[in-house]
Design an enzyme around this catalytic site. Structure first.
Site, short mmCIF file in Angstrom:
data_model
loop_
_atom_site.label_atom_id
_atom_site.label_comp_id
_atom_site.label_asym_id
_atom_site.label_seq_id
_atom_site.Cartn_x
_atom_site.Cartn_y
_atom_site.Cartn_z
N GLN A 147 11.49 -20.38 31.03
CA GLN A 147 10.91 -19.31 30.23
C GLN A 147 12.05 -18.58 29.51
O GLN A 147 13.04 -18.19 30.14
CB GLN A 147 10.15 -18.31 31.11
CG GLN A 147 9.08 -18.95 31.98
CD GLN A 147 9.58 -19.40 33.34
OE1 GLN A 147 10.76 -19.60 33.55
NE2 GLN A 147 8.66 -19.57 34.27
N ASP A 172 7.24 -18.96 26.32
CA ASP A 172 7.21 -17.50 26.48
C ASP A 172 7.96 -16.76 25.37
O ASP A 172 8.70 -15.82 25.64
CB ASP A 172 7.78 -17.09 27.84
CG ASP A 172 6.93 -17.54 29.01
OD1 ASP A 172 5.93 -18.24 28.78
OD2 ASP A 172 7.27 -17.20 30.15
N ASP A 193 2.67 -21.10 26.46
CA ASP A 193 2.37 -19.67 26.69
C ASP A 193 3.15 -18.77 25.74
O ASP A 193 3.67 -17.73 26.16
CB ASP A 193 2.68 -19.30 28.15
CG ASP A 193 1.98 -20.18 29.16
OD1 ASP A 193 1.01 -20.87 28.78
OD2 ASP A 193 2.40 -20.20 30.33
N ARG A 213 7.03 -30.72 22.21
CA ARG A 213 7.69 -30.92 23.50
C ARG A 213 7.71 -32.41 23.80
O ARG A 213 6.66 -33.00 24.12
CB ARG A 213 6.94 -30.19 24.62
CG ARG A 213 6.91 -28.69 24.48
CD ARG A 213 6.57 -28.03 25.79
NE ARG A 213 5.30 -28.47 26.36
CZ ARG A 213 5.02 -28.52 27.66
NH1 ARG A 213 5.94 -28.19 28.55
NH2 ARG A 213 3.83 -28.90 28.08
N TYR A 221 0.23 -24.04 24.97
CA TYR A 221 -0.83 -23.04 25.06
C TYR A 221 -0.41 -21.86 24.17
O TYR A 221 0.73 -21.39 24.25
CB TYR A 221 -0.99 -22.54 26.49
CG TYR A 221 -0.99 -23.65 27.53
CD1 TYR A 221 -2.17 -24.25 27.95
CD2 TYR A 221 0.22 -24.13 28.05
CE1 TYR A 221 -2.16 -25.28 28.88
CE2 TYR A 221 0.24 -25.16 28.97
CZ TYR A 221 -0.95 -25.73 29.38
OH TYR A 221 -0.93 -26.76 30.31
N TRP A 259 -3.86 -15.59 32.54
CA TRP A 259 -2.75 -15.56 33.50
C TRP A 259 -3.01 -14.45 34.52
O TRP A 259 -3.36 -13.33 34.16
CB TRP A 259 -1.46 -15.30 32.73
CG TRP A 259 -0.22 -15.14 33.55
CD1 TRP A 259 0.12 -15.80 34.68
CD2 TRP A 259 0.89 -14.27 33.24
NE1 TRP A 259 1.37 -15.41 35.12
CE2 TRP A 259 1.86 -14.47 34.25
CE3 TRP A 259 1.15 -13.36 32.22
CZ2 TRP A 259 3.07 -13.79 34.26
CZ3 TRP A 259 2.35 -12.67 32.23
CH2 TRP A 259 3.31 -12.89 33.24
#
Length: 356
Positions: A147, A172, A193, A213, A221, A259
């Site tokens: 993250q 993140d 995220d 990725r 996400y 989350w």
């Protein structure tokens, strides 16, 4: 007169001042105090300022880990892509004291004071996420330790405004965890995220760009809220565009997932039961990388220690008037009830705050 200062004067005129209160530049500039680092310019801001303290960030890559803990700090970039606030800490990396940064500490820019704003610049976490996938460089914490937050809006923040700002990261990228915030005509780049947190954040006309990725079936996400149950608004996206790197396959990115972060309670540490994430897409265009199912589940630790999944139906995840090749109709993509659409007007989401 230096060409750079001529540009600075033009910006000052644009933003309604004859001069900035501080300038960050490699060499001294006339008419305003000049500082060699952003941290030093922030240090010059009044501790309890009641009016805007405007800092011009000239072109350059400013490699600093920044904390804004004074009110009414306004950062203005000389060039949106050329004035870059950057650092490269990931959650699993060690701080100077030897402990890991963690998700809550790794951000390049952390805001803990009200009435912050940033305009016409880039905020980046330059951690090599893709390189770390191939060869991890540290012991994982949390899911993986990779993250790497670019911006965090932390406790103490409120009424933060961002206009024409690029946020660059991977996992993140943007952590909107507290207070009200408004993002207009911004671009947020990331993969896992990459827009998340428990704050009340409104995004208008922003580009939400998914990054590739290598080797991952689920590419990422977008919106991952942990909104407190009593808070009516979480992550709200209005007339935004969801785009992707060319290498990302169709149907490989979720609109998001709710989350439930682990917190410490008198009877132990487990997923916060009060985190009932809220995220809404209103009149957004979506490319074909968005999964027809829309939302994913997300695991958390229950009070009894079991690992359980938080389903999208158990949170407040909706969309309205989506368009584009990623705008599918399916049972798992809940539509915002028509009678509730008007509740997502800016003045209601921001609870009467009127950004200047």
């Amino acid at each position: 007169m230096a060409a750079g200062w001529s540009g600075a004067k033009s910006l000052a005129k644009t933003y309604g001042q004859t001069a900035f209160d501080a300038i960050v530049a490699k060499t001294p500039r006339p008419e305003a105090p000049t500082y060699p680092t952003i941290a030093e310019a922030l240090g010059a801001a009044p501790a309890n300022g009641t009016k805007a303290f405007r800092i011009l960030i000239t072109r350059g890559r400013w490699h600093e880990k920044l904390l804004v803990d004074k009110p009414n700090v306004h950062l203005v970039g000389e060039d949106r892509t050329g004035s870059v606030l950057t650092f490269d800490a990931a959650a699993g990396m060690k701080r100077p004291d030897g402990e890991p940064w963690g998700t809550w500490g790794c951000a390049s820019v952390i805001v803990r004071a009200p009435d912050f704003s940033a305009t016409n610049l880039t905020i980046e976490n330059a951690f090599d996420y893709v390189g770390n996938l191939a060869a991890p460089k540290f012991e994982p914490i949390g899911p993986n330790g990779a993250q790497a937050v670019a911006l965090m809006l932390d406790a103490g923040n409120d009424r933060a405004a961002f206009e024409r700002v690029d946020f660059i990261g991977h996992q993140d990228t943007l952590f909107a965890d507290a207070g009200r915030s408004l993002f207009q005509d911004c671009r947020i780049d990331g993969s896992v995220d990459f827009i998340f947190g428990g704050g009340n954040a409104l995004f208008e006309r922003c580009q939400l760009h998914s990054r590739y990725r290598p080797g991952k079936e689920r590419q990422g996400y977008v919106a991952v809220p942990c909104t407190p149950s009593a808070q009516p608004f979480g992550l709200t996206f209005v007339t935004c565009r969801l785009t992707r790197d060319a290498a990302i396959p169709d149907g490989s990115v979720a609109l998001g997932r709710a989350w439930r972060p682990g917190r410490t309670f008198p009877d132990g540490k487990y997923g916060d039961p009060d985190a009932v994430g809220a995220a809404v897409y209103v009149s957004c265009w979506m490319d074909a990388h968005i999964d027809a199912r829309g939302w994913d589940e997300m695991g958390y630790t229950a009070r009894d220690g079991r690992r359980v999944m938080l389903r999208s139906d158990d949170a407040r995840l909706f969309e309205h008037d989506s368009s584009g090749p990623g705008a599918h109709r399916s049972g798992s993509r809940r539509l915002l009830p028509r009678e509730r659409v008007s509740a997502f007007a800016r003045e209601r989401v921001l609870d009467a705050w009127r950004p200047g």
